[in-house]
Design an enzyme around this catalytic site. Structure first.
Site, PDB file in Angstrom:
ATOM      1  N   ARG A   1      62.771  33.419  67.103  1.00  0.00           N
ATOM      2  CA  ARG A   1      62.115  34.679  66.725  1.00  0.00           C
ATOM      3  C   ARG A   1      61.791  35.557  67.942  1.00  0.00           C
ATOM      4  O   ARG A   1      61.494  36.741  67.770  1.00  0.00           O
ATOM      5  CB  ARG A   1      60.842  34.392  65.929  1.00  0.00           C
ATOM      6  CG  ARG A   1      61.117  33.857  64.527  1.00  0.00           C
ATOM      7  CD  ARG A   1      59.825  33.715  63.738  1.00  0.00           C
ATOM      8  NE  ARG A   1      60.075  33.421  62.328  1.00  0.00           N
ATOM      9  CZ  ARG A   1      60.229  32.203  61.852  1.00  0.00           C
ATOM     10  NH1 ARG A   1      60.164  31.160  62.653  1.00  0.00           N
ATOM     11  NH2 ARG A   1      60.456  32.017  60.551  1.00  0.00           N
TER      12      ARG A   1
ATOM     13  N   MET B   1      68.011  26.069  62.501  1.00  0.00           N
ATOM     14  CA  MET B   1      68.323  27.245  61.688  1.00  0.00           C
ATOM     15  C   MET B   1      69.137  28.247  62.510  1.00  0.00           C
ATOM     16  O   MET B   1      69.212  29.425  62.167  1.00  0.00           O
ATOM     17  CB  MET B   1      67.042  27.888  61.171  1.00  0.00           C
ATOM     18  CG  MET B   1      66.265  26.928  60.248  1.00  0.00           C
ATOM     19  SD  MET B   1      65.190  27.749  59.075  1.00  0.00           S
ATOM     20  CE  MET B   1      64.096  28.614  60.145  1.00  0.00           C
TER      21      MET B   1
ATOM     22  N   HIS C   1      68.867  28.282  71.353  1.00  0.00           N
ATOM     23  CA  HIS C   1      68.376  28.556  72.704  1.00  0.00           C
ATOM     24  C   HIS C   1      68.229  27.227  73.432  1.00  0.00           C
ATOM     25  O   HIS C   1      68.550  26.161  72.876  1.00  0.00           O
ATOM     26  CB  HIS C   1      67.062  29.335  72.639  1.00  0.00           C
ATOM     27  CG  HIS C   1      66.038  28.728  71.728  1.00  0.00           C
ATOM     28  ND1 HIS C   1      65.449  27.506  71.973  1.00  0.00           N
ATOM     29  CD2 HIS C   1      65.526  29.156  70.544  1.00  0.00           C
ATOM     30  CE1 HIS C   1      64.594  27.230  71.013  1.00  0.00           C
ATOM     31  NE2 HIS C   1      64.631  28.198  70.112  1.00  0.00           N
TER      32      HIS C   1
ATOM     33  N   GLY D   1      65.803  25.380  73.982  1.00  0.00           N
ATOM     34  CA  GLY D   1      65.002  24.368  73.273  1.00  0.00           C
ATOM     35  C   GLY D   1      65.894  23.504  72.388  1.00  0.00           C
ATOM     36  O   GLY D   1      65.826  22.268  72.410  1.00  0.00           O
ATOM     37  N   HIS D   2      66.770  24.156  71.622  1.00  0.00           N
ATOM     38  CA  HIS D   2      67.712  23.420  70.767  1.00  0.00           C
ATOM     39  C   HIS D   2      68.651  22.569  71.623  1.00  0.00           C
ATOM     40  O   HIS D   2      68.936  21.419  71.291  1.00  0.00           O
ATOM     41  CB  HIS D   2      68.553  24.396  69.928  1.00  0.00           C
ATOM     42  CG  HIS D   2      67.766  25.242  68.977  1.00  0.00           C
ATOM     43  ND1 HIS D   2      67.673  26.611  69.105  1.00  0.00           N
ATOM     44  CD2 HIS D   2      67.043  24.933  67.875  1.00  0.00           C
ATOM     45  CE1 HIS D   2      66.940  27.111  68.127  1.00  0.00           C
ATOM     46  NE2 HIS D   2      66.540  26.116  67.363  1.00  0.00           N
TER      47      HIS D   2
HETATM   48  P1  AMP Z   1      64.527  25.934  64.310  1.00  0.00           P
HETATM   49  O1  AMP Z   1      65.941  26.368  64.499  1.00  0.00           O
HETATM   50  O2  AMP Z   1      63.523  26.907  64.822  1.00  0.00           O
HETATM   51  O3  AMP Z   1      64.264  25.473  62.900  1.00  0.00           O
HETATM   52  O4  AMP Z   1      64.333  24.659  65.232  1.00  0.00           O
HETATM   53  C1  AMP Z   1      65.181  23.553  65.137  1.00  0.00           C
HETATM   54  C2  AMP Z   1      64.609  22.427  65.942  1.00  0.00           C
HETATM   55  O5  AMP Z   1      64.478  22.819  67.301  1.00  0.00           O
HETATM   56  C3  AMP Z   1      63.196  22.027  65.472  1.00  0.00           C
HETATM   57  O6  AMP Z   1      63.048  20.628  65.534  1.00  0.00           O
HETATM   58  C4  AMP Z   1      62.320  22.731  66.476  1.00  0.00           C
HETATM   59  O7  AMP Z   1      61.057  22.124  66.651  1.00  0.00           O
HETATM   60  C5  AMP Z   1      63.152  22.615  67.733  1.00  0.00           C
HETATM   61  N1  AMP Z   1      62.741  23.630  68.682  1.00  0.00           N
HETATM   62  C6  AMP Z   1      62.609  24.967  68.472  1.00  0.00           C
HETATM   63  N2  AMP Z   1      62.146  25.581  69.564  1.00  0.00           N
HETATM   64  C7  AMP Z   1      61.968  24.617  70.503  1.00  0.00           C
HETATM   65  C8  AMP Z   1      61.503  24.613  71.855  1.00  0.00           C
HETATM   66  N3  AMP Z   1      61.101  25.728  72.461  1.00  0.00           N
HETATM   67  N4  AMP Z   1      61.463  23.430  72.507  1.00  0.00           N
HETATM   68  C9  AMP Z   1      61.850  22.288  71.900  1.00  0.00           C
HETATM   69  N5  AMP Z   1      62.304  22.223  70.629  1.00  0.00           N
HETATM   70  C10 AMP Z   1      62.362  23.363  69.945  1.00  0.00           C
END
Ligand code: AMP
Length: 282
Positions: free
Chosen positions: A189, A30, A34, A36-37
């Site tokens: 967030r 979304m 960062h 993580g992505h």
């Molecule tokens: P989001 O943009 O928050 O919907 O996350 C997109 C993808 O990135 C999802 O599969 C999340 O689980 C993954 N994600 C978000 N934060 C992290 C993190 N800290 N470590 C690993 N994957 C993450």
């Protein structure tokens, strides 16, 4: 990097690549990207010929309109990050492209218990929204491999269930949680936390690591009590849940013998920001 906003154009491009024998990895997000992505993108790049990242703030998975309104959308920074990660394709569709018939007529998936517990209980219809968008995105991208973070542990289970029901021919690869130096799980967030909230939020992962390191010294009930005590020290916070659960189906365990694989999960509001995290205990 190529940027697509239209479903048809992206499908046609990927079809051509697949016809020439290339494999496709997919990282749905979304945005407000960062490390993580980026870790998911790097994994996909290592295992596939073409990596597609989508940025789509999915309106139907937000049960709180304020949360949707405040969701960060720094698209220019995101594009720079994707370029530096050498991502091959960005899919950045407008809402009408994903929901041409509007966001009212969603498919109802039979997700069973998993959508009623934990985050499902606190965010009604959230996982129906996730299942809907993932079905539409997977139909468009038709990847060989799908990369998702374990940070959203329950989401991975929901998507796996939906994919099984839909006979989706793609491998779901769960990826480890990437954390800040103080242990806080990276999240889009986190930027909404003020300085003191941000500092205090490190207690969330400290609590989970405490459970992970000490579970064999306590009963399930006793360690939950200790953990709740730790979390209650975060000023201006409200705990949605702290649960010790069977990692296969997320049902609560009351005894360590109840399940072979166990995970501790937490959802807590710090100020106005709802944070989730988890650790696999065993
Ligand atoms: P989001 O943009 O928050 O919907 O996350 C997109 C993808 O990135 C999802 O599969 C999340 O689980 C993954 N994600 C978000 N934060 C992290 C993190 N800290 N470590 C690993 N994957 C993450």
């Amino acid at each position: 990097m190529l940027l697509f906003k239209k479903t048809d154009a992206l499908s046609a491009f990927l079809k051509k690549n697949k016809q020439s024998g290339k494999t496709v990895g997919f990282v749905p997000t979304m945005g407000a990207l960062h490390a993580g992505h980026v870790s998911l993108i790097e994994k996909s790049k290592a295992e596939n010929d073409v990596t597609v990242c989508s940025i789509f703030v999915n309106p139907v998975q937000f049960n709180d309109p304020e949360d949707l309104k405040r969701y960060p959308r720094p698209i220019e920074r995101d594009i720079e990050l994707l370029l530096s990660a050498s991502c091959d394709v960005l899919f950045f569709p407008p809402v009408e492209e994903i929901y041409p018939n509007g966001t009212e007529n969603l498919i109802h998936f039979d997700l069973g218990e998993i959508e009623k517990i934990l985050d499902g209980k606190f965010r009604p219809n959230h996982f129906q929204g996730v299942a809907n968008v993932m079905k539409l995105l997977l139909n468009t991208v038709q990847p060989d491999r799908l990369y998702m973070g374990q940070k959203d542990f329950q989401q991975v289970m929901v998507v796996r269930k939906m994919m099984k029901q839909e006979n989706t021919n793609c491998r779901l690869i769960p990826c480890e949680i990437i954390r800040e130096p103080d242990g806080l799980a990276m999240s889009s967030r986190n930027v909404r936390l003020n300085e003191s909230e941000r500092k205090n939020s490190s207690v969330i992962s400290q609590t989970l690591f405490f459970i992970q390191n000490n579970f064999d010294k306590f009963s399930v009930t006793a360690i939950k009590t200790e953990a709740e005590k730790m979390l209650s020290k975060i000023p201006d916070s409200k705990l949605d849940y702290l649960e010790i659960a069977n990692a296969e189906n997320l049902s609560a365990v009351t005894d360590w013998k109840d399940a072979k694989h166990i995970v501790a999960l937490v959802a807590i509001k710090v100020g106005k920001v709802r944070l989730i995290d988890n650790v696999v205990i065993r």
